[in-house]
Write a protein that holds these residues in place. Structure first.
Motif, PDB file in Angstrom:
ATOM      1  N   GLU A 163       0.845  -1.193   0.000  1.00 13.29           N
ATOM      2  CA  GLU A 163       0.000   0.000   0.000  1.00 13.29           C
ATOM      3  C   GLU A 163       0.883   1.247   0.000  1.00 13.29           C
ATOM      4  O   GLU A 163       1.862   1.317   0.740  1.00 13.29           O
ATOM      5  CB  GLU A 163      -0.907   0.009   1.226  1.00 13.29           C
ATOM      6  CG  GLU A 163      -1.830   1.219   1.292  1.00 13.29           C
ATOM      7  CD  GLU A 163      -2.821   1.136   2.436  1.00 13.29           C
ATOM      8  OE1 GLU A 163      -3.240   2.197   2.940  1.00 13.29           O
ATOM      9  OE2 GLU A 163      -3.183   0.003   2.820  1.00 13.29           O
ATOM     10  N   VAL A 164       0.536   2.212  -0.822  1.00 17.29           N
ATOM     11  CA  VAL A 164       1.283   3.465  -0.878  1.00 17.29           C
ATOM     12  C   VAL A 164       0.817   4.387   0.251  1.00 17.29           C
ATOM     13  O   VAL A 164      -0.362   4.728   0.346  1.00 17.29           O
ATOM     14  CB  VAL A 164       1.105   4.170  -2.235  1.00 17.29           C
ATOM     15  CG1 VAL A 164       1.818   5.525  -2.233  1.00 17.29           C
ATOM     16  CG2 VAL A 164       1.651   3.295  -3.360  1.00 17.29           C
ATOM     17  N   VAL A 165       1.750   4.741   1.116  1.00 23.66           N
ATOM     18  CA  VAL A 165       1.491   5.701   2.192  1.00 23.66           C
ATOM     19  C   VAL A 165       2.642   6.711   2.153  1.00 23.66           C
ATOM     20  O   VAL A 165       3.725   6.458   2.665  1.00 23.66           O
ATOM     21  CB  VAL A 165       1.423   5.033   3.582  1.00 23.66           C
ATOM     22  CG1 VAL A 165       1.111   6.074   4.655  1.00 23.66           C
ATOM     23  CG2 VAL A 165       0.375   3.922   3.595  1.00 23.66           C
ATOM     24  N   GLY A 166       2.414   7.816   1.501  1.00 19.14           N
ATOM     25  CA  GLY A 166       3.466   8.813   1.336  1.00 19.14           C
ATOM     26  C   GLY A 166       3.818   9.490   2.640  1.00 19.14           C
ATOM     27  O   GLY A 166       3.069   9.427   3.630  1.00 19.14           O
ATOM     28  N   ASN A 167       4.972  10.131   2.666  1.00 19.03           N
ATOM     29  CA  ASN A 167       5.355  10.909   3.832  1.00 19.03           C
ATOM     30  C   ASN A 167       4.417  12.102   3.986  1.00 19.03           C
ATOM     31  O   ASN A 167       3.807  12.562   3.019  1.00 19.03           O
ATOM     32  CB  ASN A 167       6.793  11.406   3.706  1.00 19.03           C
ATOM     33  CG  ASN A 167       7.791  10.276   3.837  1.00 19.03           C
ATOM     34  OD1 ASN A 167       7.557   9.315   4.567  1.00 19.03           O
ATOM     35  ND2 ASN A 167       8.910  10.386   3.147  1.00 19.03           N
ATOM     36  N   GLU A 356      -3.907  11.806   8.286  1.00 20.79           N
ATOM     37  CA  GLU A 356      -4.548  10.702   7.555  1.00 20.79           C
ATOM     38  C   GLU A 356      -3.606   9.515   7.423  1.00 20.79           C
ATOM     39  O   GLU A 356      -4.010   8.360   7.574  1.00 20.79           O
ATOM     40  CB  GLU A 356      -4.983  11.205   6.177  1.00 20.79           C
ATOM     41  CG  GLU A 356      -5.708  10.176   5.319  1.00 20.79           C
ATOM     42  CD  GLU A 356      -4.779   9.311   4.484  1.00 20.79           C
ATOM     43  OE1 GLU A 356      -5.210   8.213   4.080  1.00 20.79           O
ATOM     44  OE2 GLU A 356      -3.624   9.734   4.255  1.00 20.79           O
ATOM     45  N   ARG A 357      -2.332   9.773   7.175  1.00 27.44           N
ATOM     46  CA  ARG A 357      -1.373   8.689   7.006  1.00 27.44           C
ATOM     47  C   ARG A 357      -1.175   7.912   8.298  1.00 27.44           C
ATOM     48  O   ARG A 357      -1.108   6.678   8.308  1.00 27.44           O
ATOM     49  CB  ARG A 357      -0.042   9.262   6.524  1.00 27.44           C
ATOM     50  CG  ARG A 357      -0.086   9.731   5.067  1.00 27.44           C
ATOM     51  CD  ARG A 357       0.860  10.902   4.861  1.00 27.44           C
ATOM     52  NE  ARG A 357       1.122  11.196   3.468  1.00 27.44           N
ATOM     53  CZ  ARG A 357       0.302  11.861   2.668  1.00 27.44           C
ATOM     54  NH1 ARG A 357      -0.862  12.267   3.114  1.00 27.44           N
ATOM     55  NH2 ARG A 357       0.628  12.101   1.410  1.00 27.44           N
ATOM     56  N   VAL A 358      -1.080   8.619   9.413  1.00 28.72           N
ATOM     57  CA  VAL A 358      -0.880   7.967  10.709  1.00 28.72           C
ATOM     58  C   VAL A 358      -2.071   7.077  11.059  1.00 28.72           C
ATOM     59  O   VAL A 358      -1.900   5.965  11.569  1.00 28.72           O
ATOM     60  CB  VAL A 358      -0.647   9.021  11.808  1.00 28.72           C
ATOM     61  CG1 VAL A 358      -0.740   8.404  13.184  1.00 28.72           C
ATOM     62  CG2 VAL A 358       0.725   9.670  11.617  1.00 28.72           C
ATOM     63  N   GLN A 359      -3.274   7.544  10.764  1.00 32.75           N
ATOM     64  CA  GLN A 359      -4.452   6.729  11.059  1.00 32.75           C
ATOM     65  C   GLN A 359      -4.459   5.438  10.238  1.00 32.75           C
ATOM     66  O   GLN A 359      -4.835   4.373  10.735  1.00 32.75           O
ATOM     67  CB  GLN A 359      -5.732   7.537  10.788  1.00 32.75           C
ATOM     68  CG  GLN A 359      -5.963   8.673  11.777  1.00 32.75           C
ATOM     69  CD  GLN A 359      -6.015   8.193  13.214  1.00 32.75           C
ATOM     70  OE1 GLN A 359      -6.600   7.156  13.515  1.00 32.75           O
ATOM     71  NE2 GLN A 359      -5.372   8.934  14.112  1.00 32.75           N
ATOM     72  N   ARG A 360      -4.047   5.527   8.989  1.00 31.07           N
ATOM     73  CA  ARG A 360      -3.971   4.314   8.167  1.00 31.07           C
ATOM     74  C   ARG A 360      -2.940   3.339   8.711  1.00 31.07           C
ATOM     75  O   ARG A 360      -3.165   2.125   8.779  1.00 31.07           O
ATOM     76  CB  ARG A 360      -3.623   4.683   6.722  1.00 31.07           C
ATOM     77  CG  ARG A 360      -4.843   4.921   5.863  1.00 31.07           C
ATOM     78  CD  ARG A 360      -4.507   4.787   4.398  1.00 31.07           C
ATOM     79  NE  ARG A 360      -3.773   5.941   3.892  1.00 31.07           N
ATOM     80  CZ  ARG A 360      -3.073   5.928   2.766  1.00 31.07           C
ATOM     81  NH1 ARG A 360      -2.966   4.811   2.051  1.00 31.07           N
ATOM     82  NH2 ARG A 360      -2.448   7.011   2.358  1.00 31.07           N
ATOM     83  N   LEU A 361      -1.770   3.854   9.082  1.00 31.21           N
ATOM     84  CA  LEU A 361      -0.728   2.994   9.636  1.00 31.21           C
ATOM     85  C   LEU A 361      -1.197   2.324  10.922  1.00 31.21           C
ATOM     86  O   LEU A 361      -1.023   1.112  11.101  1.00 31.21           O
ATOM     87  CB  LEU A 361       0.542   3.810   9.896  1.00 31.21           C
ATOM     88  CG  LEU A 361       1.284   4.327   8.673  1.00 31.21           C
ATOM     89  CD1 LEU A 361       2.412   5.268   9.100  1.00 31.21           C
ATOM     90  CD2 LEU A 361       1.859   3.177   7.847  1.00 31.21           C
ATOM     91  N   CYS A 362      -1.801   3.091  11.797  1.00 27.70           N
ATOM     92  CA  CYS A 362      -2.288   2.524  13.059  1.00 27.70           C
ATOM     93  C   CYS A 362      -3.315   1.428  12.811  1.00 27.70           C
ATOM     94  O   CYS A 362      -3.331   0.405  13.503  1.00 27.70           O
ATOM     95  CB  CYS A 362      -2.887   3.621  13.930  1.00 27.70           C
ATOM     96  SG  CYS A 362      -1.668   4.732  14.675  1.00 27.70           S
TER      97      CYS A 362
END
Length: 376
Positions: A163-167, A356-362
């Motif tokens: 999954e792509v999760v950009g910085n 948004e990125r942190v929530q996806r990672l969590c």
């Protein structure tokens, strides 16, 4: 990851390379492997730096194994203390491969984040197989750019697990400050044309490529100033070579080496500039682009890695072919002469915040570990 730590308990294990004679090598290369303490507390997070055997330029195919062995005792203790449910490794080799071994030995799942070195390592017969092996065994793989995801998939990695999760960008810290005040503090003329680059002083960041075209640019912009922010890294330190290049081209009054600067101080440097430039030869997802954009700066960069994914519109900057000197000159010249919408550039940066990125990672970490007891 410290942002993830606001929602899930984390510990950081950052293995550092070591070999018996490296102190002697530092006499020749003072910035080689500067080392780290055995432990420190960063923003309330425990950070350990176990050493692992790594011989410079030799036997790189064993770095993943020695990294895992060097971290094993600490990782085993963390698991015994109930502080290890999932291993999150950054860079597929050697870190990801080391995580795959530790995962097997300690019987915990692991994830990998692809950050850019995979572009080089995947074409190395010694490392490519280990890199892909680790990716295939991971419970989840994150990629900071679509180009990296496509690269590993083209070599056999399972697309459904990547999954792509950009910085992201801290838009509170990075924001435009008063340009006149910032220039006054730095001793820059208010009407000067100011370029800025930020990054480790290593060949792939391309500072030498920008310096090379400055004589041509000064024919159009006699008051041009180029600010270079950064110092040595684990990849080396080319400051001496860059300073020699500046002297040979007669640019001493044009180029300023500012050295490493704390992130809290970067907005003032960025706000003093007109254009951000990075003529890099390899990138995953350059977070510094977003930091510059959050300060309202357009970006000039090269068409490598995920650069075109970050600078994805003409209204945000100009992307040129790597190695095309004339195209770089035209892009920088055009960027000085064009009227940019700084508010639009800032809004784009705001769309790439960390939240948004942190929530996806969590969400992924909780799913994989099946409980928020702890993550390393």
């Amino acid at each position: 990851m410290f942002r993830v730590g606001k929602y899930l308990p984390i510990s950081v294990v950052a293995p550092t390379p070591w070999f018996p004679l490296q102190s002697l090598l530092r006499r020749i290369k003072p910035h080689f492997r500067p080392g780290a303490p055995a432990y420190e507390l960063q923003s309330g997070v425990d950070v350990w730096y176990p050493r692992f055997l790594s011989i410079p330029s030799l036997l790189k195919k064993f770095d993943g194994l020695t990294m895992a062995l060097g971290a094993l005792s600490l990782m085993r203790r963390l698991k015994h203390e109930g502080r290890l449910d999932i291993i999150d490794a950054h860079f597929a080799y050697p870190d990801g491969y080391a995580a795959s071994l530790l995962s097997r030995w300690l019987k915990v799942p692991f994830t990998i984040t692809l950050r850019g070195t995979e572009t080089r390592h995947i074409h190395d017969e010694r490392l490519g197989k280990k890199l892909l092996q680790a990716i295939k065994q991971a419970a989840q793989v994150f990629s900071v750019s679509e180009s990296l995801r496509k690269l590993v998939v083209s070599h056999g990695a399972p697309p459904e697990r990547i999954e792509v999760v950009g910085n992201g960008i801290d838009t509170v810290r990075f924001r435009a400050l008063d340009r006149a005040a910032c220039r006054s503090t730095m001793g820059l003329a208010l009407n000067a044309r100011v370029l800025v680059s930020i990054g480790g002083l290593v060949p792939r960041k391309g500072f030498h490529r920008v310096i090379e075209v400055l004589p041509q640019l000064r024919q159009h912009f006699p008051d041009l100033v180029f600010l270079i922010v950064g110092g040595g890294s684990t990849e080396g330190n080319t400051r001496v070579e860059l300073e020699d290049q500046v002297k040979q081209l007669g640019l001493d009054d044009c180029v300023r080496f500012l050295g490493p600067i704390a992130s809290d101080e970067l907005p003032a440097v960025l706000s003093a500039a007109d254009v951000f430039v990075l003529a890099t030869s390899n990138e995953g997802w350059a977070n510094v682009f977003l930091e510059a954009m959050a300060c309202g700066l357009p970006v000039v960069t090269t068409n490598v890695g995920g650069n075109q994914e970050v600078v994805c519109e003409d209204s945000l900057g100009i992307v040129v072919p790597l190695g095309d000197k004339e195209a770089l000159v035209r892009a920088i010249k055009d960027s000085f002469q064009r009227s940019w919408d700084a508010k639009h550039i800032r809004r784009y940066a705001e769309q790439n915040s960390w939240d948004e990125r942190v929530q996806r990672l969590c969400g992924h970490f909780l799913r994989i570990s099946q409980g928020p007891r702890g993550a390393t």
